[in-house]
Design a protein around this motif. Sequence first.
Motif, PDB file in Angstrom:
ATOM      1  N   LEU A 221       0.835  -1.194   0.000  1.00  0.00           N
ATOM      2  CA  LEU A 221       0.000   0.000   0.000  1.00  0.00           C
ATOM      3  C   LEU A 221       0.874   1.250   0.000  1.00  0.00           C
ATOM      4  O   LEU A 221       0.644   2.189  -0.763  1.00  0.00           O
ATOM      5  N   ALA A 222       1.911   1.249   0.836  1.00  0.00           N
ATOM      6  CA  ALA A 222       2.807   2.404   0.905  1.00  0.00           C
ATOM      7  C   ALA A 222       3.484   2.661  -0.437  1.00  0.00           C
ATOM      8  O   ALA A 222       3.688   3.809  -0.837  1.00  0.00           O
ATOM      9  N   ALA A 223       3.804   1.582  -1.142  1.00  0.00           N
ATOM     10  CA  ALA A 223       4.468   1.725  -2.436  1.00  0.00           C
ATOM     11  C   ALA A 223       3.574   2.399  -3.464  1.00  0.00           C
ATOM     12  O   ALA A 223       4.059   2.963  -4.442  1.00  0.00           O
ATOM     13  N   GLU A 224       2.256   2.381  -3.244  1.00  0.00           N
ATOM     14  CA  GLU A 224       1.321   3.015  -4.159  1.00  0.00           C
ATOM     15  C   GLU A 224       1.102   4.489  -3.843  1.00  0.00           C
ATOM     16  O   GLU A 224       0.461   5.206  -4.607  1.00  0.00           O
ATOM     17  N   SER A 225       1.624   4.940  -2.706  1.00  0.00           N
ATOM     18  CA  SER A 225       1.395   6.325  -2.300  1.00  0.00           C
ATOM     19  C   SER A 225       2.446   7.249  -2.904  1.00  0.00           C
ATOM     20  O   SER A 225       3.456   6.804  -3.456  1.00  0.00           O
ATOM     21  N   ASP A 226       2.205   8.557  -2.802  1.00  0.00           N
ATOM     22  CA  ASP A 226       3.135   9.556  -3.326  1.00  0.00           C
ATOM     23  C   ASP A 226       4.266   9.867  -2.353  1.00  0.00           C
ATOM     24  O   ASP A 226       5.361  10.224  -2.763  1.00  0.00           O
ATOM     25  N   ARG A 227       3.955   9.751  -1.067  1.00  0.00           N
ATOM     26  CA  ARG A 227       4.916  10.174  -0.053  1.00  0.00           C
ATOM     27  C   ARG A 227       4.859   9.208   1.118  1.00  0.00           C
ATOM     28  O   ARG A 227       3.786   8.916   1.635  1.00  0.00           O
ATOM     29  N   VAL A 228       6.026   8.694   1.515  1.00  0.00           N
ATOM     30  CA  VAL A 228       6.100   7.732   2.614  1.00  0.00           C
ATOM     31  C   VAL A 228       6.812   8.373   3.798  1.00  0.00           C
ATOM     32  O   VAL A 228       7.905   8.920   3.659  1.00  0.00           O
ATOM     33  N   LEU A 229       6.174   8.309   4.960  1.00  0.00           N
ATOM     34  CA  LEU A 229       6.754   8.793   6.208  1.00  0.00           C
ATOM     35  C   LEU A 229       7.047   7.579   7.079  1.00  0.00           C
ATOM     36  O   LEU A 229       6.163   6.745   7.278  1.00  0.00           O
ATOM     37  N   THR A 230       8.264   7.470   7.565  1.00  0.00           N
ATOM     38  CA  THR A 230       8.630   6.352   8.424  1.00  0.00           C
ATOM     39  C   THR A 230       8.830   6.865   9.840  1.00  0.00           C
ATOM     40  O   THR A 230       9.576   7.816  10.067  1.00  0.00           O
ATOM     41  N   LEU A 231       8.141   6.241  10.782  1.00  0.00           N
ATOM     42  CA  LEU A 231       8.171   6.672  12.177  1.00  0.00           C
ATOM     43  C   LEU A 231       8.882   5.621  13.019  1.00  0.00           C
ATOM     44  O   LEU A 231       8.475   4.458  13.063  1.00  0.00           O
ATOM     45  N   ARG A 232       9.959   6.019  13.660  1.00  0.00           N
ATOM     46  CA  ARG A 232      10.709   5.131  14.550  1.00  0.00           C
ATOM     47  C   ARG A 232      11.124   5.906  15.792  1.00  0.00           C
ATOM     48  O   ARG A 232      11.673   6.997  15.684  1.00  0.00           O
ATOM     49  N   VAL A 236      10.248  11.154  12.826  1.00  0.00           N
ATOM     50  CA  VAL A 236       9.774  10.892  11.479  1.00  0.00           C
ATOM     51  C   VAL A 236      10.870  11.190  10.459  1.00  0.00           C
ATOM     52  O   VAL A 236      11.542  12.217  10.536  1.00  0.00           O
ATOM     53  N   THR A 237      11.026  10.268   9.506  1.00  0.00           N
ATOM     54  CA  THR A 237      11.841  10.552   8.331  1.00  0.00           C
ATOM     55  C   THR A 237      10.914  10.483   7.124  1.00  0.00           C
ATOM     56  O   THR A 237       9.945   9.746   7.094  1.00  0.00           O
ATOM     57  N   VAL A 238      11.234  11.282   6.102  1.00  0.00           N
ATOM     58  CA  VAL A 238      10.350  11.425   4.953  1.00  0.00           C
ATOM     59  C   VAL A 238      11.050  10.933   3.703  1.00  0.00           C
ATOM     60  O   VAL A 238      12.193  11.270   3.442  1.00  0.00           O
ATOM     61  N   THR A 239      10.326  10.117   2.909  1.00  0.00           N
ATOM     62  CA  THR A 239      10.829   9.638   1.622  1.00  0.00           C
ATOM     63  C   THR A 239       9.721   9.799   0.594  1.00  0.00           C
ATOM     64  O   THR A 239       8.601   9.383   0.838  1.00  0.00           O
ATOM     65  N   ARG A 240      10.039  10.386  -0.520  1.00  0.00           N
ATOM     66  CA  ARG A 240       9.057  10.476  -1.594  1.00  0.00           C
ATOM     67  C   ARG A 240       9.193   9.260  -2.480  1.00  0.00           C
ATOM     68  O   ARG A 240      10.285   8.778  -2.718  1.00  0.00           O
ATOM     69  N   GLY A 241       8.070   8.788  -3.020  1.00  0.00           N
ATOM     70  CA  GLY A 241       8.083   7.602  -3.869  1.00  0.00           C
ATOM     71  C   GLY A 241       8.036   6.337  -3.042  1.00  0.00           C
ATOM     72  O   GLY A 241       7.487   6.302  -1.936  1.00  0.00           O
ATOM     73  N   ARG A 242       8.607   5.276  -3.545  1.00  0.00           N
ATOM     74  CA  ARG A 242       8.576   3.983  -2.865  1.00  0.00           C
ATOM     75  C   ARG A 242       9.426   3.998  -1.603  1.00  0.00           C
ATOM     76  O   ARG A 242      10.414   4.725  -1.517  1.00  0.00           O
ATOM     77  N   PRO A 243       9.075   3.165  -0.599  1.00  0.00           N
ATOM     78  CA  PRO A 243       9.900   3.088   0.613  1.00  0.00           C
ATOM     79  C   PRO A 243      11.340   2.748   0.257  1.00  0.00           C
ATOM     80  O   PRO A 243      11.602   1.859  -0.554  1.00  0.00           O
TER      81      PRO A 243
END
Length: 246
Positions: A221-232, A236-243
């Motif tokens: 699902l995340a791979a289909e989105s425009d913007r991926v936010l990873t929370l650890r 938060v770190t931000v990546t555009r496109g696929r994880p």
Amino acid sequence: MTASAEERGTAPSTPPVLTLSGVSHTYQGRRRGTPVLRHVDLDFERGVFHTILGPSGSGKTTLLSLASGLDRPTEGTIRFEGRDLGELGLGRYRNRHAATIFQQYNLLTYMTAVQNVTTAMEITGAKPAGGGRRSRHALELLERVGIDRDTARRGVLRLSGGQQQRVAIARALACDVDILFADEPTGSLDEETAAGIVTIFKELAHEQNRCVVVVTHNQALAAESDRVLTLRRGRVTVTRGRPGAA
């Protein structure tokens, strides 16, 4: 696969619809507090389908609760279109500008599926595009997420978990809001229905210029989105496109 806003050449040039600045949140126990989010600075934009990934306990649901106005941060500010949510009023923000698809559905159990959707429209003042009856629009939305008209007229307690999840999604879609939040919206759905829901999220972002924010464990699902936010660990770190993409 839908291209990101930047890849489509439509990266937003307007200010973000929602801004988190220095947001921290701590849950208070009997003896000491437990920090969940730590100084998060984050923008959410119109026309973008965002997903938030992270392990259990990383603070994803807390972040969603704060951004959707269900809770207040311990520190920091959250602004909708430049206006502090405290000044705007959390109730007004939730009713007029933001809708949430809850992981536990939160349906009105004494109502039918279609009544759950029409009640949400009445509360938020949402009206079908082009006029028409709310009940008809509610039935159309329910059909779109895989609930036929006979099932739509059943009490929600008579529905399966997957059906209740679809009703919760239709209820949120019925509200004419700027931001749609969703907490694990496809967790109870079969693969085909989940793919259809993702398509709806893309349409809301790319065709209706809404802001869509989804918390998920689902990498596909995340791979289909425009913007991926990873929370650890509350950050938060931000990546555009696929994880994992640069």
